[in-house]
Design an enzyme around this catalytic site. Structure first.
Site, PDB file in Angstrom:
ATOM      1  CG  HIS A 288      24.439  11.536  -2.325  1.00  0.00           C
ATOM      2  ND1 HIS A 288      23.792  12.462  -3.100  1.00  0.00           N
ATOM      3  CD2 HIS A 288      25.181  12.248  -1.443  1.00  0.00           C
ATOM      4  CE1 HIS A 288      24.131  13.692  -2.713  1.00  0.00           C
ATOM      5  NE2 HIS A 288      24.971  13.587  -1.700  1.00  0.00           N
ATOM      6  CG  ASP A 351      28.648  13.294  -1.502  1.00  0.00           C
ATOM      7  OD1 ASP A 351      28.674  12.045  -1.592  1.00  0.00           O
ATOM      8  OD2 ASP A 351      27.952  14.012  -2.252  1.00  0.00           O
ATOM      9  CD  GLU A 352      25.790  17.095  -0.576  1.00  0.00           C
ATOM     10  OE1 GLU A 352      25.710  18.311  -0.786  1.00  0.00           O
ATOM     11  OE2 GLU A 352      25.441  16.255  -1.410  1.00  0.00           O
ATOM     12  CB  ALA A 353      26.514  10.732   5.097  1.00  0.00           C
ATOM     13  CD  GLU A 354      23.161  17.269   4.746  1.00  0.00           C
ATOM     14  OE1 GLU A 354      21.943  17.496   4.612  1.00  0.00           O
ATOM     15  OE2 GLU A 354      24.044  17.794   4.028  1.00  0.00           O
TER      16      GLU A 354
END
Ligand code: TNX
Length: 539
Positions: A288, A351-354
């Site tokens: 993000h 979060d969401e550290a894809e």
């Protein structure tokens, strides 16, 4: 109660008051028998003690105890605590516009007993965190607490005991009465939070302040500001000017974006504190982060700045994990933002550290979490970060809709506290109902009833009452552009989550909440809140 009994009790009360004031005549005293306050008739629209939101623990009504607020009423602060003084000023500011009364706030012990008084004083006994006692008697309202949070909470209860007209911003000619009796109250959880995403769409400081005013009335005591994301960087950081020159100049949909200068941000923090709310800043890392990556080429592993992003996808960006520049950047940002916020928490996202491997993610947090604890703050992170070695003070914020998350339960067994924000009950960016034209829907619709009917202590396997710091209702703003959108999405679901956080589970009941909430339609309308009249409630 028979008159004789009443007189005996009154005589005893007077005797007790004389003894406890030390007999030196400088303590505030209740009305004497020679000048009894005349009985107060309650106008029909005066709320009953039990009608406030969130529901208080214990109420004992006393029909002989009604109080009338008049042009002569004074607010007296007996406590030395600075928050008692702020809470008293805040109370006066809340009540002055509609009543038209001057309501002077006095820090002195002496008062004219002939006048109706609202007194804020230290509780004789130690009350639980944020607890307060409110005693309404003829001629005197006594608010006692052991902490600043208790005074602010008590002020909100007193405010809600006045009729909805008190929320108007022009003077209303009428009788202002409060039902007599006693409220003894304290919250279930220490942390009752709301979140506003100012990264996807930016909201100016005065919008945030109005939102703070609205949240505070429901005893929300933390506002988490999601300050950075792919679409925007919203806080000035000295030494990294391009974050705001480049990173702040966009938002979802291509609008102009914006950011808070350090001075504006400090002002928001102070404004919130004066209303009993602590700001929790979030700098989301390592994912993000496109706004930062577009601002500084050196934060990217390939040395090229990315393009600004104004869409709504997640999971594509990452700081360069094995570059020292990343940690110089993180250290500067964390120390600057920590210095702007006196509160105990610093939210680091996670979060969401894809776009980051598990090993990279772990290496990143092994270096960054100590920066937060060294700055004197407790780290907070979205629950993905429960996968790393957390310091004991770290807080995990659970946001998904599954009933199991082994890393979070393991963190809870290790003693880490958890904030519960399950998206299917607390996400304010979801539609209320499937047929709504606005709102996200990945977590399903979140009606007011859904926001109310859940128990934070039984939602997640292995995370019970003891592990829970509190609850938070996040408002993500991919689809929220105007202040009125904030209002529609946040209210009345914020009241529901506020009561989940404040009122013990066994005292909560949807039908009871629903009927109390209906009276808040008028209060919200008087405040100019463009709330959503969810058809589940009779407004
Ligand atoms: C998931 S919740 C996200 C956000 C989105 C949100 C939309 C979380 C920690 N991450 O980036 O805005 O869903 O509902």
């Amino acid at each position: 109660m028979p008159r004789l009994v009443t007189s005996i009790i009154m005589a005893l009360a007077l005797l007790l008051a004389a003894c406890t004031s030390g007999g030196n005549g400088d303590g505030p005293e209740p009305p004497t028998e020679e000048s009894p306050m005349p009985p107060v008739e309650l106008p029909e629209d005066t709320p009953a003690l039990h009608e406030i939101v969130p529901a208080p623990r214990a109420t004992t009504p006393d029909a002989d105890g009604n109080f009338e607020l008049t042009a002569d009423t004074e607010i007296l602060v007996g406590s030395e605590k600075s928050e008692a003084g702020s809470a008293a000023e805040y109370l006066a500011e809340l009540l002055r516009p509609a009543t038209g009364f001057t309501l002077p706030v006095r820090q002195e012990q002496r008062a004219n007993d002939e006048l109706p008084l609202v007194v804020l004083d230290d509780a004789a006994d130690e009350l639980p965190t944020d607890g307060y006692r409110l005693e309404v008697t003829p001629g005197r309202v006594e608010l006692s607490a052991s902490s600043g949070g208790g005074f602010f909470a008590g002020v909100q209860s007193l405010r809600q005991l006045l009729p909805a007209d008190v929320e108007r911003d022009e003077p209303v000619e009428r009788t202002w009465a409060v039902a007599g009796g006693t409220i003894v109250d304290h919250p279930r959880f220490a942390y009752r939070g709301a979140m506003l995403d100012v990264a996807r769409h930016f909201f100016e400081a005065d919008v945030v302040k109005r939102h703070i005013d609205r949240l505070a009335q429901y005893k929300i005591n933390h506002l988490h500001l999601h300050l950075t994301d792919d679409q925007g960087w919203r806080i000035e950081i000295p030494g990294w000017p391009r974050l705001t020159e480049v990173g702040a100049a966009n938002e979802v949909g291509g609008g102009p974006g914006g950011y808070y200068t350090q001075e504006e941000f400090r002002d928001i923090v102070t404004y919130a504190a004066d209303r009993g709310i602590t700001i929790v800043p979030e700098i989301d890392m390592p994912g993000h982060t496109n706004a930062a990556l577009a601002s500084y080429a050196e934060l990217n592993c390939d040395g090229n700045a990315t393009e600004p992003y104004t869409g709504t996808h997640v999971g594509f960006s990452s700081l360069c994990i094995d570059s020292d520049t990343t940690y110089e950047f993180a250290a500067d940002v964390i120390s600057e933002v920590a210095a702007l916020t006196p509160g105990e928490f610093f939210h680091i996202g996670g979060d969401e550290a894809e776009a980051t491997t598990d090993a990279e993610y772990r290496r990143f947090f092994d270096r960054v979490l100590p920066m937060i604890t060294d700055a004197g703050k407790r780290p907070v992170g979205w629950h993905e970060y429960a996968a790393v070695d957390l310091p004991e003070s770290a807080v995990v914020q659970y946001w998904r809709i599954e009933a199991d998350h082994p890393d979070t339960s393991a963190a809870a067994s290790d003693g880490n506290q958890v904030i519960m924000s399950p998206a299917d009950h607390s996400y304010l960016d979801m539609k209320y109902h499937d047929s709504d034209p606005w709102g996200n829907s990945w977590a399903g619709a979140v009606s007011t009833r859904a926001a109310y009917e859940w128990d934070p202590a039984t939602y997640l396997t292995g995370v019970g009452e003891e592990a829970i710091l509190g609850v938070e209702a996040p408002l993500w703003t991919e689809l929220v552009q105007e202040e009125s959108d904030i209002e529609r999405m946040a209210f009345p679901r914020t009241q529901a989550v506020a009561e989940v956080g404040w009122t013990p589970q066994e005292s909560r009941d949807w039908e009871d909440f629903r009927s109390r909430l209906s009276a808040h339609g008028e209060r919200m309308a008087a405040q100019g809140i463009d709330f959503h009249p969810d058809p589940e409630v009779d407004w």
